[in-house]
Motif scaffolding. Structure first.
Motif, PDB file in Angstrom:
ATOM      1  N   TRP A  57      -5.606   0.255  -9.632  1.00 40.49           N
ATOM      2  CA  TRP A  57      -4.603  -0.808  -9.759  1.00 40.49           C
ATOM      3  C   TRP A  57      -5.186  -1.939 -10.602  1.00 40.49           C
ATOM      4  O   TRP A  57      -6.240  -2.470 -10.291  1.00 40.49           O
ATOM      5  CB  TRP A  57      -4.203  -1.361  -8.396  1.00 40.49           C
TER       6      TRP A  57
ATOM      7  N   ASN B   5       3.412  -3.306  -7.276  1.00 43.71           N
ATOM      8  CA  ASN B   5       2.300  -2.649  -7.958  1.00 43.71           C
ATOM      9  C   ASN B   5       2.838  -2.129  -9.282  1.00 43.71           C
ATOM     10  O   ASN B   5       3.842  -1.408  -9.306  1.00 43.71           O
ATOM     11  CB  ASN B   5       1.786  -1.505  -7.088  1.00 43.71           C
TER      12      ASN B   5
ATOM     13  N   THR C 176       6.328   3.768 -15.769  1.00 42.79           N
ATOM     14  CA  THR C 176       5.228   3.036 -15.160  1.00 42.79           C
ATOM     15  C   THR C 176       4.777   1.995 -16.169  1.00 42.79           C
ATOM     16  O   THR C 176       4.551   2.330 -17.333  1.00 42.79           O
ATOM     17  CB  THR C 176       4.065   3.992 -14.835  1.00 42.79           C
TER      18      THR C 176
ATOM     19  N   ASP D 213      -6.535   5.042  -7.211  1.00 45.17           N
ATOM     20  CA  ASP D 213      -6.193   3.662  -6.841  1.00 45.17           C
ATOM     21  C   ASP D 213      -6.633   2.690  -7.935  1.00 45.17           C
ATOM     22  O   ASP D 213      -7.144   1.611  -7.658  1.00 45.17           O
ATOM     23  CB  ASP D 213      -6.812   3.286  -5.490  1.00 45.17           C
TER      24      ASP D 213
ATOM     25  N   ASP E  27       4.585   1.639  -0.016  1.00 49.89           N
ATOM     26  CA  ASP E  27       5.798   1.699  -0.834  1.00 49.89           C
ATOM     27  C   ASP E  27       5.570   1.225  -2.266  1.00 49.89           C
ATOM     28  O   ASP E  27       6.317   1.592  -3.173  1.00 49.89           O
ATOM     29  CB  ASP E  27       6.908   0.849  -0.212  1.00 49.89           C
ATOM     30  N   GLY E  28       4.599   0.355  -2.455  1.00 49.97           N
ATOM     31  CA  GLY E  28       4.322  -0.183  -3.784  1.00 49.97           C
ATOM     32  C   GLY E  28       5.079  -1.454  -4.107  1.00 49.97           C
ATOM     33  O   GLY E  28       4.945  -1.981  -5.211  1.00 49.97           O
TER      34      GLY E  28
ATOM     35  N   ASP F 246       0.822  -1.208   0.000  1.00 47.46           N
ATOM     36  CA  ASP F 246       0.000   0.000   0.000  1.00 47.46           C
ATOM     37  C   ASP F 246       0.859   1.263   0.000  1.00 47.46           C
ATOM     38  O   ASP F 246       0.614   2.190  -0.788  1.00 47.46           O
ATOM     39  CB  ASP F 246      -0.916   0.027   1.229  1.00 47.46           C
TER      40      ASP F 246
ATOM     41  N   HIS G 124       3.963   4.756  -7.022  1.00 44.75           N
ATOM     42  CA  HIS G 124       2.723   4.243  -7.618  1.00 44.75           C
ATOM     43  C   HIS G 124       1.563   5.212  -7.401  1.00 44.75           C
ATOM     44  O   HIS G 124       0.541   5.111  -8.085  1.00 44.75           O
ATOM     45  CB  HIS G 124       2.378   2.865  -7.049  1.00 44.75           C
ATOM     46  N   LYS G 125       1.752   6.155  -6.494  1.00 40.99           N
ATOM     47  CA  LYS G 125       0.705   7.149  -6.235  1.00 40.99           C
ATOM     48  C   LYS G 125       0.845   8.388  -7.120  1.00 40.99           C
ATOM     49  O   LYS G 125      -0.030   9.252  -7.110  1.00 40.99           O
ATOM     50  CB  LYS G 125       0.748   7.557  -4.759  1.00 40.99           C
TER      51      LYS G 125
ATOM     52  N   SER H 107       1.984   0.139 -11.124  1.00 47.50           N
ATOM     53  CA  SER H 107       1.985   1.585 -11.240  1.00 47.50           C
ATOM     54  C   SER H 107       3.196   2.204 -10.549  1.00 47.50           C
ATOM     55  O   SER H 107       3.360   3.420 -10.568  1.00 47.50           O
ATOM     56  CB  SER H 107       0.696   2.175 -10.654  1.00 47.50           C
ATOM     57  N   LEU H 108       4.054   1.380  -9.924  1.00 49.28           N
ATOM     58  CA  LEU H 108       5.278   1.864  -9.264  1.00 49.28           C
ATOM     59  C   LEU H 108       6.234   2.402 -10.310  1.00 49.28           C
ATOM     60  O   LEU H 108       6.396   1.796 -11.375  1.00 49.28           O
ATOM     61  CB  LEU H 108       5.923   0.719  -8.490  1.00 49.28           C
TER      62      LEU H 108
END
Length: 216
Positions: free
Chosen positions: A134, A213, A124, A132, A28-29, A26, A160-161, A215-216
């Motif tokens: 994902w 993730n 990415t 979110d 750090d990804g 959640d 990822h955020k 998206s990281l």
């Protein structure tokens, strides 16, 4: 079958992703799990890669991406059953279900950067349309040790955020990049090839999995 059935059939348990690992994914990804493959499994899979690449040579990876300076093989589950164990790693299944809910296998590629090559710009793997959104989890299974000397993966924890950057065209679908709002520009690199002040060089022992993730 749907994901819960598959997870149950393959004896994946809640403890295959701990509360701390969920928090790492959640916040750090990514996180690392060691010893998901044995030394003999790593050796067998590494040899299978050598055999496949010997056949495909400079066309290796052509189903997805041919990369100068990196030996690649794609579509591996349709070429040999040697890698089938990778489909049943409970730590990957548990993480996939946690991040995505219902999930399926999107693909699998083997990549071996050659000495002096393999450096990638920050990117990415997939786009997202809201905070979110994902929809892909990456699992990097290591057949060899990843060290600071032989080319570690670099990540920026928490990225990822960010809004997506430099998404490969093959993964973009109907997504169109947008200008980054001023209040979100802090931290996003202008030079995607350069080191980032918050980057981590990820090292791992052979037989580990780096769960990320996408998206990281």
């Amino acid at each position: 079958m749907y994901s819960k059935q598959i997870i149950r059939a393959l004896n994946t348990k809640p403890e295959h992703i701990s509360p701390q690992q969920k928090q790492a994914l959640d916040d750090d990804g990514f996180y690392i799990v060691e010893d998901v493959l044995s030394a003999s499994e790593c050796a067998t899979m590494a040899q299978a890669f050598e055999d496949l690449f010997a056949r495909e040579s400079d066309q290796g990876g052509h189903e997805v991406h041919i990369e100068p300076g990196a030996r690649r093989v794609s579509n591996i589950f349709n070429k040999t059953d040697v890698f089938d164990k990778c489909l049943e790693v409970p730590e990957i299944l548990a993480a996939s279900h946690y991040l995505l809910g219902e999930f399926k296998v999107h693909g699998a590629n083997l990549r071996d950067p050659e000495k002096g090559f393999g450096h990638q710009d920050y990117h990415t793997d997939v786009p997202k349309k809201f905070a979110d959104d994902w929809w892909v989890l990456n699992a990097v299974l290591t057949f060899d040790d990843i060290t600071l000397e032989n080319g570690p993966t670099r990540v920026v924890p928490g990225s990822h955020k960010w809004v997506p950057i430099n998404v490969p065209a093959v993964n973009q679908g109907d997504w169109e990049p947008e200008d980054v709002p001023d209040d979100l520009k802090d931290g996003i690199p202008e030079d995607l090839s350069a080191a980032h002040p918050q980057e981590i060089l990820v090292t791992a022992k052979a037989g580990s999995v780096i769960i990320m993730n996408s998206s990281l």
